[in-house]
Design a protein around this motif. Structure first.
Motif, PDB file in Angstrom:
ATOM      1  N   UNK A 135       0.916  -1.223   0.081  1.00 45.48           N
ATOM      2  CA  UNK A 135      -0.252  -0.050  -0.408  1.00 45.48           C
ATOM      3  C   UNK A 135       0.873   1.448   0.164  1.00 45.48           C
ATOM      4  N   UNK A 136       0.500   2.346  -0.461  1.00 43.93           N
ATOM      5  CA  UNK A 136       0.867   3.732  -0.410  1.00 43.93           C
ATOM      6  C   UNK A 136       0.533   4.184   0.460  1.00 43.93           C
ATOM      7  N   UNK A 137       0.901   5.574   1.262  1.00 41.53           N
ATOM      8  CA  UNK A 137       0.733   5.799   2.708  1.00 41.53           C
ATOM      9  C   UNK A 137       1.669   5.625   3.457  1.00 41.53           C
ATOM     10  N   UNK A 138       1.520   6.534   4.418  1.00 38.32           N
ATOM     11  CA  UNK A 138       1.535   5.838   5.793  1.00 38.32           C
ATOM     12  C   UNK A 138       2.121   5.160   6.363  1.00 38.32           C
ATOM     13  N   UNK A 139       2.667   4.216   7.173  1.00 34.69           N
ATOM     14  CA  UNK A 139       2.959   3.073   7.922  1.00 34.69           C
ATOM     15  C   UNK A 139       3.861   3.448   8.766  1.00 34.69           C
ATOM     16  N   UNK A 140       3.677   2.771  10.151  1.00 37.54           N
ATOM     17  CA  UNK A 140       4.312   2.022  11.552  1.00 37.54           C
ATOM     18  C   UNK A 140       5.531   0.923  11.183  1.00 37.54           C
ATOM     19  N   UNK A 141       6.539   0.173  11.516  1.00 34.95           N
ATOM     20  CA  UNK A 141       6.893  -0.263  11.727  1.00 34.95           C
ATOM     21  C   UNK A 141       7.090  -1.164  13.587  1.00 34.95           C
ATOM     22  N   UNK A 197      -6.808   3.903   3.515  1.00 30.51           N
ATOM     23  CA  UNK A 197      -5.897   3.267   4.043  1.00 30.51           C
ATOM     24  C   UNK A 197      -4.611   4.129   4.207  1.00 30.51           C
ATOM     25  N   UNK A 198      -4.370   5.203   5.183  1.00 29.31           N
ATOM     26  CA  UNK A 198      -2.529   5.262   4.865  1.00 29.31           C
ATOM     27  C   UNK A 198      -2.461   6.760   4.323  1.00 29.31           C
ATOM     28  N   UNK A 199      -4.056   7.061   4.555  1.00 27.59           N
ATOM     29  CA  UNK A 199      -3.921   8.562   4.121  1.00 27.59           C
ATOM     30  C   UNK A 199      -3.648   9.133   5.070  1.00 27.59           C
ATOM     31  N   UNK A 200      -2.970  10.309   5.751  1.00 30.43           N
ATOM     32  CA  UNK A 200      -2.544  10.554   6.864  1.00 30.43           C
ATOM     33  C   UNK A 200      -3.366  11.936   7.422  1.00 30.43           C
ATOM     34  N   UNK A 201      -4.187  12.663   7.654  1.00 31.07           N
ATOM     35  CA  UNK A 201      -4.705  13.630   7.462  1.00 31.07           C
ATOM     36  C   UNK A 201      -2.982  15.050   7.740  1.00 31.07           C
ATOM     37  N   UNK A 202      -3.031  16.259   7.382  1.00 28.41           N
ATOM     38  CA  UNK A 202      -2.178  17.182   7.183  1.00 28.41           C
ATOM     39  C   UNK A 202      -1.601  17.444   8.761  1.00 28.41           C
ATOM     40  N   UNK A 203      -2.574  17.339   9.219  1.00 32.05           N
ATOM     41  CA  UNK A 203      -2.174  18.143  10.456  1.00 32.05           C
ATOM     42  C   UNK A 203      -1.534  16.958  11.269  1.00 32.05           C
ATOM     43  N   UNK A 204      -1.475  16.170  11.161  1.00 30.34           N
ATOM     44  CA  UNK A 204      -0.038  14.735  12.011  1.00 30.34           C
ATOM     45  C   UNK A 204       1.101  14.751  10.745  1.00 30.34           C
ATOM     46  N   UNK A 205       1.201  15.199   9.757  1.00 26.16           N
ATOM     47  CA  UNK A 205       2.212  14.644   9.267  1.00 26.16           C
ATOM     48  C   UNK A 205       3.554  15.301   9.671  1.00 26.16           C
ATOM     49  N   UNK A 206       3.693  15.852  10.403  1.00 28.43           N
ATOM     50  CA  UNK A 206       4.867  16.636  11.302  1.00 28.43           C
ATOM     51  C   UNK A 206       4.689  15.792  12.176  1.00 28.43           C
ATOM     52  N   UNK A 207       4.032  14.895  13.101  1.00 28.58           N
ATOM     53  CA  UNK A 207       3.711  14.202  14.480  1.00 28.58           C
ATOM     54  C   UNK A 207       4.766  12.747  14.133  1.00 28.58           C
TER      55      UNK A 207
END
Length: 113
Positions: free
Chosen positions: A5-11, A29-39
């Motif tokens: 999948x493309x998008x944000x993921x975590x190990x 799935x994997x799309x992150x709201x803009x306000x959390x992209x730097x958190x």
């Protein structure tokens, strides 16, 4: 099976977890709201556990001498683990909230999954 999948993921503990937005509708799935992209992500494991959904209904009848109350209780396990050693307690409280008019407890309910 490998799911790409493309998008944000975590190990976390050797597994890959994709971000899933649950507070709105139609987020892929994997799309992150803009306000959390730097958190920095905080991973909070969700543990398996029983979760009982308990519902009750009652009927009462009275005359000049007695009051009769019939309480039916339904308990359904909605959790992912077995519910063990479950009992149901029902008490009828008096107008003086520190006292109980009548009470009863069930026998142990067979384990449910």
């Amino acid at each position: 099976m490998i799911l790409l999948l493309s998008g944000y993921s975590y190990d976390f503990e050797g597994q890959r977890y994709c971000y899933l937005e649950t507070t709105g509708e139609n987020w892929p799935i994997g799309q992150l709201p803009d306000e959390y992209k730097t958190s920095k992500a905080k991973i909070v494991p969700v543990y398996t556990r029983p979760f009982l959904d308990i519902k009750f209904t009652y009927k009462y009848q009275y005359n000049s001498k007695d009051v009769f109350v019939n309480v039916d209780v339904t308990a359904k396990n909605l959790g992912s683990e077995e519910a063990k050693n479950t009992k149901i307690y029902v008490a009828l409280q008096t107008s003086d909230t520190s006292k109980v008019w009548s009470q009863i407890e069930s026998s142990y309910i067979p384990n449910t999954t």
